[in-house]
Design an enzyme around this catalytic site. Sequence first.
Site, mmCIF file in Angstrom:
data_model
loop_
_atom_site.group_PDB
_atom_site.id
_atom_site.type_symbol
_atom_site.label_atom_id
_atom_site.label_comp_id
_atom_site.label_asym_id
_atom_site.label_seq_id
_atom_site.Cartn_x
_atom_site.Cartn_y
_atom_site.Cartn_z
ATOM 1 C CB CYS A 93 45.938 40.674 46.980
ATOM 2 S SG CYS A 93 46.492 39.899 48.499
ATOM 3 C CG ASP A 94 45.763 42.746 40.554
ATOM 4 O OD1 ASP A 94 45.034 43.743 40.709
ATOM 5 O OD2 ASP A 94 45.830 42.112 39.477
ATOM 6 C CB SER A 95 42.677 38.115 41.466
ATOM 7 O OG SER A 95 42.987 37.803 42.799
#
Length: 228
Positions: A93-95
Site C-alpha cells: 500500500c501507499d498513500s
Amino acid sequence: MPRLVLASQSPARLATLKSAGVTPTVVVSGVDEDKVLADAAERFGELDPADAVLVLAQAKAEEVASRLEATRDDADADADGQDTATDVIVIGCDSMLEIDGTIVGKPADPETARERCRSMRGGKGVLHTGHWVVDLRDDDTDGGTGGTIGSTSSTTVWFADIDDDEIDAYVATGEPLQVAGAFTIDGLGGPYIERIEGDHHGVVGISLPLLRELLAELNVPWRTLRTS
C-alpha cells in the site's frame, strides 16, 4: 487458510486489518520510492496522484514477494523471521494527499507541518491509497492463481478551520510528521476532520472493501483470512 503478508510498516494499516479480524505478518519493503516514481515517469510520463500511489504499492508488494520467493527453499527462513512463499498473499500500500492538484507528502519538519496545516484548514483534499496484491500460493496444494492485481482508493477529506494555537498544539504532538498529508483521521488529527466522501479506511491507509474485492479476484474469500 492463506497467510497474509503486509508490505508496510504503517501501524495504522496493521491496526485496521486486526480490527477486521485479520492478523498479517509484517515484512517492510526496501524500495526507493523516489527512484520508483522517477523510473515510472520516464517510462509513462508524469503520473497523476492516483497512479503514483498504485505504482508505489506495486513496487512494495513485488519487492517483498521477490524476497519471500527467494526464501522458499531456504531451510533457515523461518528462523530468520521470514515467511516462506508457498501459501502467502502479499499486500502493498501507499498513500498520498492531493490538494489542488499537488501531492502533499510527510512534512520534513515541524515548521513545514505547521504551514501545511494552515494551508489545509477550512479546505479539502483527496487522500489516494494504492493497493497491490500478489498471490504467491502454490497452485497445486494451496489453490494459488499466480495473479497480481491492484487498484486505488480515493477519498475526499474536508478539514476544519482551526486556529494557529490549535495547529501548534497538534504539531507539537509529533503525529503530523509521521503521516502523509500531516494529518490522521484515526488518531489525534481526528477532531480536525469535519467530513469525508468515500471510504474511511482508505484515509487510514488501507481500504478494507477494496482489498476484499481484489482478494476475491484471486479467489481468496475475505472470511478465509479472519483469525478472530
